[in-house]
Write a protein that holds these residues in place. Structure first.
Motif, PDB file in Angstrom:
ATOM      1  N   GLY A 444       0.820  -1.209   0.000  1.00 42.09           N
ATOM      2  CA  GLY A 444       0.000   0.000   0.000  1.00 42.09           C
ATOM      3  C   GLY A 444       0.847   1.249   0.000  1.00 42.09           C
ATOM      4  O   GLY A 444       0.538   2.232  -0.709  1.00 42.09           O
ATOM      5  N   ASN A 445       1.937   1.233   0.781  1.00 48.43           N
ATOM      6  CA  ASN A 445       2.844   2.377   0.826  1.00 48.43           C
ATOM      7  C   ASN A 445       3.509   2.590  -0.526  1.00 48.43           C
ATOM      8  O   ASN A 445       3.657   3.728  -0.992  1.00 48.43           O
ATOM      9  CB  ASN A 445       3.908   2.128   1.907  1.00 48.43           C
ATOM     10  N   LEU A 448       0.914   4.062  -2.942  1.00 45.74           N
ATOM     11  CA  LEU A 448       0.684   5.471  -2.622  1.00 45.74           C
ATOM     12  C   LEU A 448       1.824   6.343  -3.135  1.00 45.74           C
ATOM     13  O   LEU A 448       1.590   7.414  -3.725  1.00 45.74           O
ATOM     14  CB  LEU A 448       0.532   5.634  -1.105  1.00 45.74           C
ATOM     15  N   LYS A 449       3.064   5.890  -2.946  1.00 44.77           N
ATOM     16  CA  LYS A 449       4.223   6.644  -3.438  1.00 44.77           C
ATOM     17  C   LYS A 449       4.192   6.746  -4.967  1.00 44.77           C
ATOM     18  O   LYS A 449       4.522   7.769  -5.550  1.00 44.77           O
ATOM     19  CB  LYS A 449       5.525   5.973  -2.996  1.00 44.77           C
ATOM     20  N   ILE A 451       1.530   6.596  -6.944  1.00 46.49           N
ATOM     21  CA  ILE A 451       0.449   7.488  -7.377  1.00 46.49           C
ATOM     22  C   ILE A 451       0.825   8.955  -7.171  1.00 46.49           C
ATOM     23  O   ILE A 451       0.559   9.823  -8.000  1.00 46.49           O
ATOM     24  CB  ILE A 451      -0.849   7.164  -6.621  1.00 46.49           C
ATOM     25  N   THR A 452       1.464   9.237  -6.014  1.00 46.09           N
ATOM     26  CA  THR A 452       1.810  10.629  -5.676  1.00 46.09           C
ATOM     27  C   THR A 452       3.144  11.059  -6.248  1.00 46.09           C
ATOM     28  O   THR A 452       3.568  12.196  -6.043  1.00 46.09           O
ATOM     29  CB  THR A 452       1.827  10.805  -4.144  1.00 46.09           C
TER      30      THR A 452
END
Length: 455
Positions: A444-445, A448-449, A451-452
């Motif tokens: 998940g981390n 998220l990285k 995507i961002t």
């Protein structure tokens, strides 16, 4: 992420998983223990490929989280306990003496360790080692703000880290993040200081793990900002700034701090112009005085010639060759150094001040670390490093990992009493749930990285 990066990652992991599981498989077979499955990757519900040979099902799963061997009569990640309800058979894991079970469980990490040793020895022998020698930074190092927060200063020469000689820049940049103290040569004297955790946090936050210090280089103008103070004052490409208001400026890292104190002020620069190579100890450069006004940001509006920094950096490069007799112990040293570094990194990973846990990457982050074209030297170096990492992780005494099984087996060997079957099953269940939750968190981390755009 490219297909070549993905290919290199999958190939490396496949080699490591297969050899790790062979480390369990071979002693199990030697001790006449039945191995029901040997899988690369996990196969919940279905597999991509499978075949049965000699009572063992060999296959490739669809879930690329590792791999496994399923040994009869053993509580493992499959949580298949039906067989365990029946009386133990001679060919089952649970029927074997504790010392045999211990060897079977330690087989994987043993293979990982020796694989890393073999790869590092081969790399040292066939490729040698390239590194930048801290002793060759003749003018000391140039330190970025994050490194300064750690306690370093521009001009320092790195001597020791935690009391041990530090000769290689590449390992020094990492080791200092985990260190308690660093010894440098500063203004002609040896100075030892404690590493400031605020500085470590700043290095990690700014992604400067390998960049927070480098070579010092003179201030030579490469390009000028249109209508900036430097251009307006008549400075030219190739000019070398050597002083401000009569005070010497030898290096670029000295310029910024001085200009920061002279915002919106008129200053006089000492500039060497039309310089040529030194002949017979003499330079043809002319020294000029240039009047210029510093802007309100403490800058002059020019870019320095960083190719000079690269040339200074190249001067510190050392290529060391090894004979076969030297490469073998060197491979062991490199393996132990990597293992030590991985253990030490937990000092900052779980530290709420340094927040190293925010920089932990999972598979996606690791794939993006791979080169975009096949680099076999990098590939094998990465494989060796990851092999050590897998050995270390698997030895952590968590149920579900090899280390958990080892702890229970050692308990039996010490006390003379086996751990109750129900305890093993419950511990394994807790361990599997914990590891799955950790995987979800790490993935998940990573996502998220991704995507961002923070990779």
């Amino acid at each position: 992420m490219t297909l070549i990066q993905l290919f290199q990652f999958i190939l490396s992991i496949s080699i490591l998983v297969i050899l790790h599981e062979l480390g369990h498989f071979i002693p199990a077979k030697l001790f006449k223990t039945k191995v029901e499955k040997f899988y690369l990757f996990f196969d919940p519900y279905f597999s991509l490929f499978k075949t049965k040979i000699g009572g063992t099902e060999y296959g490739i799963g669809w879930l690329p989280f590792g791999g496994y061997v399923k040994i009869a009569g053993m509580v493992d990640e499959s949580m298949d306990t039906e067989q365990l309800k029946k009386p133990a058979e001679p060919w089952e894991f649970r029927s074997k003496p504790a010392w045999q079970r211990l060897i079977i469980m330690l087989g994987g990490v043993t293979v990982n360790f020796f694989l890393a040793w073999a790869i590092y020895s081969s790399l040292s022998y066939f490729k040698g080692e390239k590194f930048h020698d801290n002793a060759k930074f003749e003018n000391g190092i140039s330190v970025k703000p994050a490194g300064q927060k750690m306690g370093l200063k521009s001009g320092d020469k790195i001597l020791k880290i935690d009391g041990k000689p530090a000769d290689r820049m590449e390992t020094s940049t990492i080791n200092m993040l985990f260190a308690n103290n660093v010894t440098v040569l500063r203004d002609g004297k040896e100075v030892t200081f404690d590493v400031n955790e605020d500085g470590v946090a700043a290095v990690l936050a700014e992604n400067e793990v390998k960049l927070y210090f480098g070579p010092r280089y003179p201030v030579v103008i490469d390009s000028l900002l249109p209508k900036g103070p430097a251009q307006a004052a008549g400075l030219l490409k190739g000019d070398k700034i050597v002083g401000i208001d009569g005070k010497s400026v030898r290096f670029f890292d000295e310029l910024g701090p001085q200009l920061a104190q002279l915002k919106n002020q008129d200053i006089v620069l000492d500039v060497e112009r039309n310089s040529s190579p030194i002949v017979d100890g003499q330079s043809s450069a002319t020294l000029e005085k240039v009047n210029v006004k510093v802007n309100n940001e403490g800058m002059l509006g020019f870019a320095a010639d960083t190719s000079i920094a690269q040339k200074e950096f190249e001067k510190t490069l050392v290529v060391k060759s090894y004979t076969l007799a030297e490469a073998i112990p060197r491979g062991l040293t490199r393996t132990i150094d990597v293992l030590t570094m991985q253990i030490k990194q937990f000092k900052i990973v779980f530290n709420t001040k340094t927040e190293g846990y925010k920089k932990v990457s999972g598979p996606i982050g690791i794939i993006k670390m791979m080169p975009e074209s096949v680099d076999w030297e990098f590939f094998w170096g990465f494989t060796a490093m990851f092999s050590v990492w897998l050995a270390f992780l698997n030895l952590i005494p968590i149920p579900g990992l090899d280390g958990g099984h080892v702890v229970f087996t050692l308990w039996e060997m010490i006390t003379g009493k086996p751990v109750p079957q129900k305890v093993l099953e419950n511990a394994q269940m807790v361990g599997v749930i914990f590891l799955m939750g950790l995987m979800v968190l790490i993935f998940g981390n990573d996502i998220l990285k991704w995507i961002t755009g923070k990779f």
